[in-house]
Design an enzyme around this catalytic site. Structure first.
Site, mmCIF file in Angstrom:
data_model
loop_
_atom_site.group_PDB
_atom_site.id
_atom_site.type_symbol
_atom_site.label_atom_id
_atom_site.label_comp_id
_atom_site.label_asym_id
_atom_site.label_seq_id
_atom_site.Cartn_x
_atom_site.Cartn_y
_atom_site.Cartn_z
ATOM 1 N N ASP A 67 0.828 -1.206 0.000
ATOM 2 C CA ASP A 67 0.000 0.000 0.000
ATOM 3 C C ASP A 67 0.864 1.259 0.000
ATOM 4 O O ASP A 67 2.077 1.193 0.152
ATOM 5 C CB ASP A 67 -0.967 0.003 1.197
ATOM 6 C CG ASP A 67 -0.295 -0.477 2.489
ATOM 7 O OD1 ASP A 67 0.940 -0.464 2.556
ATOM 8 O OD2 ASP A 67 -1.017 -0.878 3.415
ATOM 9 N N ASP A 136 -7.775 -2.095 14.073
ATOM 10 C CA ASP A 136 -9.162 -2.260 13.616
ATOM 11 C C ASP A 136 -9.327 -3.488 12.717
ATOM 12 O O ASP A 136 -10.360 -3.669 12.086
ATOM 13 C CB ASP A 136 -9.664 -0.999 12.891
ATOM 14 C CG ASP A 136 -8.889 -0.697 11.605
ATOM 15 O OD1 ASP A 136 -7.954 -1.467 11.255
ATOM 16 O OD2 ASP A 136 -9.217 0.308 10.946
ATOM 17 N N HIS A 138 -7.515 -4.260 10.018
ATOM 18 C CA HIS A 138 -7.170 -4.143 8.587
ATOM 19 C C HIS A 138 -5.902 -4.927 8.275
ATOM 20 O O HIS A 138 -5.044 -5.118 9.133
ATOM 21 C CB HIS A 138 -7.040 -2.674 8.145
ATOM 22 C CG HIS A 138 -5.861 -1.915 8.675
ATOM 23 N ND1 HIS A 138 -5.952 -0.616 9.131
ATOM 24 C CD2 HIS A 138 -4.551 -2.246 8.817
ATOM 25 C CE1 HIS A 138 -4.755 -0.197 9.506
ATOM 26 N NE2 HIS A 138 -3.893 -1.167 9.337
ATOM 27 N N GLU A 143 -9.698 -1.331 5.192
ATOM 28 C CA GLU A 143 -10.346 -0.947 6.444
ATOM 29 C C GLU A 143 -11.664 -1.713 6.628
ATOM 30 O O GLU A 143 -12.159 -2.342 5.686
ATOM 31 C CB GLU A 143 -10.612 0.567 6.419
ATOM 32 C CG GLU A 143 -9.352 1.423 6.313
ATOM 33 C CD GLU A 143 -8.531 1.481 7.606
ATOM 34 O OE1 GLU A 143 -8.521 0.495 8.376
ATOM 35 O OE2 GLU A 143 -7.894 2.516 7.837
HETATM 36 C C1 F6R Z 1 1.391 -1.288 6.076
HETATM 37 C C2 F6R Z 1 0.170 -2.043 6.218
HETATM 38 C C3 F6R Z 1 -0.637 -2.007 7.462
HETATM 39 C C4 F6R Z 1 0.178 -2.289 8.707
HETATM 40 C C5 F6R Z 1 -0.711 -2.222 9.945
HETATM 41 C C6 F6R Z 1 0.082 -2.465 11.220
HETATM 42 O O1 F6R Z 1 1.968 -1.529 4.794
HETATM 43 O O2 F6R Z 1 -0.171 -2.682 5.297
HETATM 44 O O3 F6R Z 1 -1.661 -2.952 7.368
HETATM 45 O O4 F6R Z 1 0.763 -3.558 8.605
HETATM 46 O O5 F6R Z 1 -1.300 -0.956 10.013
HETATM 47 O O6 F6R Z 1 0.995 -1.444 11.392
HETATM 48 P P1 F6R Z 1 2.125 -1.535 12.504
HETATM 49 O O7 F6R Z 1 3.007 -2.666 12.137
HETATM 50 O O8 F6R Z 1 2.841 -0.222 12.421
HETATM 51 O O9 F6R Z 1 1.425 -1.747 13.796
#
Ligand code: F6R
Length: 260
Positions: A67, A136, A138, A143
Site C-alpha cells: 500500500d 481495527d 485491517h 479498512e
Molecule cells: C502497512 C500495512 C498495514 C500495517 C498495519 C500495522 O503496509 O499494510 O496494514 O501492517 O497498520 O501497522 P504496525 O506494524 O505499524 O502496527
C-alpha cells in the site's frame, strides 16, 4: 491457519526471516510481498544481517509493496516507497526496479491500481506475503467494511488508523486521509500469507483474525479462507486467543518434516 506464539519479537523476526530465506534459496524467481509499519522492522533487520553475514542474495527476487499513502510529496520520509527503500531495498542487492509499490501520486489513480495488479500477475504472483494487522483488523489498508473480494484501489483511512499512524508524523493533521492499497482479493492470491503482530493493542484484532467469524468488519478474517497462513505473535498479541495452549502444543509437537 498456523498460529505460533513466540517469546520475543526477535524470535518472530527469526522465524519470518527463515521463511523468506527458504524461498530465496529454493526459487529461481522468488516474489516477496512486503509490508510497512513497525511490525516488519526487526524482520527486515534480520534479512539484512543474513545478507551481510551469510550471503543471502535478493538479486534474483522481486518484491511488491502492499500500500501507499495518496498525495505525499515524492521525498516525504513517510511515503511508504521511501520507508521500504530505507528499511529494506537500499540495504540489500535487489536488481534495479525489482521492488515495486502502488503509485499514490498517479494522475489517474484507478488506472495505476489496475496496472499494479497486472505487474504482480506478470511477475508470477506473490510467493510469500508479509502482513501486519491494524488495531481495527485491517490488512494492508483494507479498512473495516472492505469487500472481501476487493482488488487494488483507493481507500479512505479510518480515523483509528490515522490516529495509530500519527506516531510516524509530526501531527495527526499530517496523516493522509487516502491511500492506495492491494485489495483483500489481491492479498488472497499470494501463495503463503505470513502475518506478524506484537503488543497488547493487537490482541483483539488477532483474536478476531484467528477465532472470530469471517466478517468485512474485521477484514483480516478473510485469511481464514486461505489454505496457507502463518501467524507469528508475541504473548501480548496472543492474549485474547481462547485456544492459545492448543496452538502452543501443536507447534511444539510438530513433526520435524513439516515446515511453516
Ligand atoms: C502497512 C500495512 C498495514 C500495517 C498495519 C500495522 O503496509 O499494510 O496494514 O501492517 O497498520 O501497522 P504496525 O506494524 O505499524 O502496527
Amino acid at each position: 491457519m498456523e498460529v505460533v506464539i513466540c517469546s520475543s519479537e526477535q524470535q518472530i523476526a527469526a522465524i519470518a526471516a527463515d521463511v523468506f530465506e527458504t524461498l530465496l534459496r529454493t526459487s529461481t524467481n522468488p516474489v516477496l510481498g512486503v509490508a510497512t509499519g513497525s511490525s516488519p522492522v526487526l524482520i527486515y533487520d534480520e534479512l539484512v544481517r543474513r545478507h551481510v553475514e551469510k550471503g543471502l542474495s535478493f538479486a534474483h527476487a522481486k518484491a511488491f509493496m502492499l500500500d501507499e499513502y495518496v498525495g505525499l510529496p515524492i521525498d516525504h520520509p513517510e511515503r511508504y516507497r521511501n520507508v521500504i527503500e530505507r528499511q529494506l531495498a537500499s540495504r540489500l542487492d535487489f536488481a534495479p526496479g525489482a521492488v515495486q509499490g502502488p503509485d499514490g501520486n498517479a494522475v489517474d489513480l484507478p488506472a495505476a491500481c489496475g496496472a499494479y495488479e497486472e505487474m504482480i500477475v506478470d511477475a508470477g504472483g506473490v510467493d510469500v506475503q508479509l502482513l501486519g494487522i491494524g488495531t481495527d483488523g485491517h490488512i494492508a489498508f483494507n479498512e473495516p467494511a472492505s469487500s472481501l473480494a476487493s482488488r487494488t484501489r483507493v481507500k479512505m483511512l479510518t480515523e483509528q488508523t490515522r490516529v495509530d499512524n500519527a506516531r510516524f508524523f509530526d501531527s495527526l493533521e499530517q496523516v493522509p486521509h487516502y491511500c492506495v492499497t492491494q485489495g483483500l482479493g489481491t492479498i488472497m492470491d499470494a501463495a503463503h500469507l505470513l502475518l506478524v503482530a506484537n503488543g497488547p493493542a493487537k490482541a483483539e484484532a488477532v483474536a478476531q483474525l484467528v477465532e472470530g467469524p469471517i466478517s468485512a468488519m474485521w477484514p483480516a478474517t478473510v485469511m481464514q479462507w486461505h489454505p496457507h497462513v502463518t501467524v507469528l505473535l508475541d504473548e501480548a498479541a496472543a492474549a485474547g486467543l481462547r485456544l492459545a495452549d492448543y496452538y502452543r502444543d501443536a507447534f511444539t509437537n510438530k513433526p520435524s518434516w513439516q515446515g511453516l
